[in-house]
Write a protein that holds these residues in place. Structure first.
Motif, short mmCIF file in Angstrom:
data_model
loop_
_atom_site.label_atom_id
_atom_site.label_comp_id
_atom_site.label_asym_id
_atom_site.label_seq_id
_atom_site.Cartn_x
_atom_site.Cartn_y
_atom_site.Cartn_z
N GLY A 131 -30.86 59.93 12.94
CA GLY A 131 -30.38 59.42 14.22
C GLY A 131 -31.05 60.11 15.40
N LEU A 136 -32.19 51.94 12.50
CA LEU A 136 -31.87 52.74 13.68
C LEU A 136 -31.88 51.89 14.94
N GLU A 137 -32.79 50.93 15.02
CA GLU A 137 -32.81 50.02 16.16
C GLU A 137 -31.57 49.12 16.14
N PRO A 179 -23.44 49.64 18.36
CA PRO A 179 -22.79 50.95 18.28
C PRO A 179 -21.62 51.00 17.28
N VAL A 181 -30.28 58.02 18.48
CA VAL A 181 -29.09 57.24 18.13
C VAL A 181 -28.03 58.19 17.59
N ASP A 182 -26.82 58.09 18.12
CA ASP A 182 -25.72 58.92 17.64
C ASP A 182 -25.06 58.23 16.46
N ALA A 188 -23.01 51.94 13.98
CA ALA A 188 -23.88 53.12 13.96
C ALA A 188 -23.18 54.26 13.24
N LYS A 193 -28.65 51.15 17.25
CA LYS A 193 -28.67 51.36 18.70
C LYS A 193 -28.09 50.13 19.42
N ALA A 194 -28.39 48.97 18.88
CA ALA A 194 -27.91 47.73 19.51
C ALA A 194 -26.50 47.36 19.08
#
Length: 331
Positions: free
Chosen positions: A179, A150-151, A157, A184-185, A160, A154-155
């Motif tokens: 998410g 998830l991190e 996209p 986080v989308d 993601a 986030k970094a």
């Protein structure tokens, strides 16, 4: 709710097969069908298809001389349900479906082409299983847990995203909940079953997949797939080294699922009882239990009444979850 595991209901002796009898007469007499069908809404090679094929073999020849599996894919499983509800209610056409089609879809579609407990007659639960969350070649090898993914998402996209077997399915909501856990989308990609999603995962076309644990573990020998977490309340015996989401600090994504068999709603109590006995007998066979276990499926069974109550209970449970995620679909 308590289900009877490996329990067999004794079937009465089959009546002699008389020349010229139609399928309806066969169903009433207890004689084997010439051909009966399992209908699943998901692609060949996945857990739904495997359950049907393993069970079908053991329902021959007493229930039907030939048991055929038909994969009527599309619309996240709705096509299969819609097809079965309009078939003759003599027991010769049996629907196999996961929970989400019956208990989640009513919350996300304004208009469905079926009403679960109006158009279908519950027969028995068939198995239960947990979900896994896996990543593939698109995600760096340094990512070893769900929070780390998830991190990373986030970094990054562009990466993601996650695939699932269908829009509005339980694994779809699990991915969305993961998410939301950290804001986080994760973009969702819906497939016609988990196997097509896994192929895209292996090819690096999607970063992650949320799907039945057995659909994922069969790809571990490729060395390209890593399971980061499982959705059960405890670790899966099919992936004992993989921590649960809850162990990793994620509190809102603990869910298991079940598959079930159902008939068209107009099936008589006698027809339902016959299908129930045949399916339970098949599911109690050791080769079926062991074979399904290789796909991460734990066999179980129920009465039609228990399955009816389970559908009602899970339908009520999923309402608030759907509202939290905010996903809706056009019906």
């Amino acid at each position: 709710m308590t289900f009877t595991r490996r329990q067999m209901l004794q079937q009465g002796g089959a009546a002699a097969l008389l020349a010229g009898l139609g399928q309806h007469a066969l169903a009433q007499s207890g004689a084997p069908f010439e051909t009966a069908r399992f209908i699943t809404g998901f692609a060949a090679g996945g857990t739904s298809d495997t359950l049907c094929r393993r069970t079908a073999v053991r329902m021959q020849p007493d229930y039907a001389k030939a048991m055929v599996v038909e994969n009527r894919t599309g619309a996240g499983g709705q096509i299969a349900v819609t097809y079965v509800k309009d078939q003759p209610a003599d027991g010769s056409t049996i629907l196999q479906t996961p929970t989400s089609i019956l208990t989640i879809y009513p919350h996300i579609y304004k208009k469905l082409p079926y009403e679960p407990l109006v158009d279908l007659a519950p027969v028995t639960v068939a198995c239960q299983f947990d979900f896994g969350f896996a990543v593939g070649p698109a995600v760096p090898a340094s990512v070893k847990s769900v929070p780390e993914f998830l991190e990373w998402a986030k970094a990054n996209p562009a990466g993601a995203n996650f695939g699932s077997p269908a829009a509005g399915s339980t694994p779809h909501f699990i991915g969305a909940l993961l998410g939301k856990n950290v804001g986080v989308d994760l973009k969702h990609a819906a497939y016609r079953g988990t196997q097509p999603a896994m192929l895209d995962l292996l090819g690096g076309n999607v970063s992650s997949v949320s799907g039945p644990i057995g659909d994922i573990t069969q790809h571990l020998p490729t060395g390209k797939v890593r399971i980061l977490g499982v959705s059960g309340a405890k670790r899966s015996r099919f992936a004992p080294d993989v921590p649960t989401f809850e162990e990793q600090g994620i509190k809102n994504a603990t869910h298991s699922e079940w598959f079930a068999f159902l008939l068209p709603a107009k099936a008589s109590p006698e027809v339902v009882a016959r299908a129930n006995a045949a399916a339970k007998a098949a599911l109690a066979q050791k080769d079926v239990i062991d074979g399904l276990a290789t796909f991460g499926l734990e066999t179980m069974s129920s009465t039609p009444a228990e399955l009816t109550e389970l559908i009602k209970k899970d339908t009520a449970k999923w309402g608030p979850i759907v509202k939290e995620v905010g996903f809706t679909a056009e019906g």
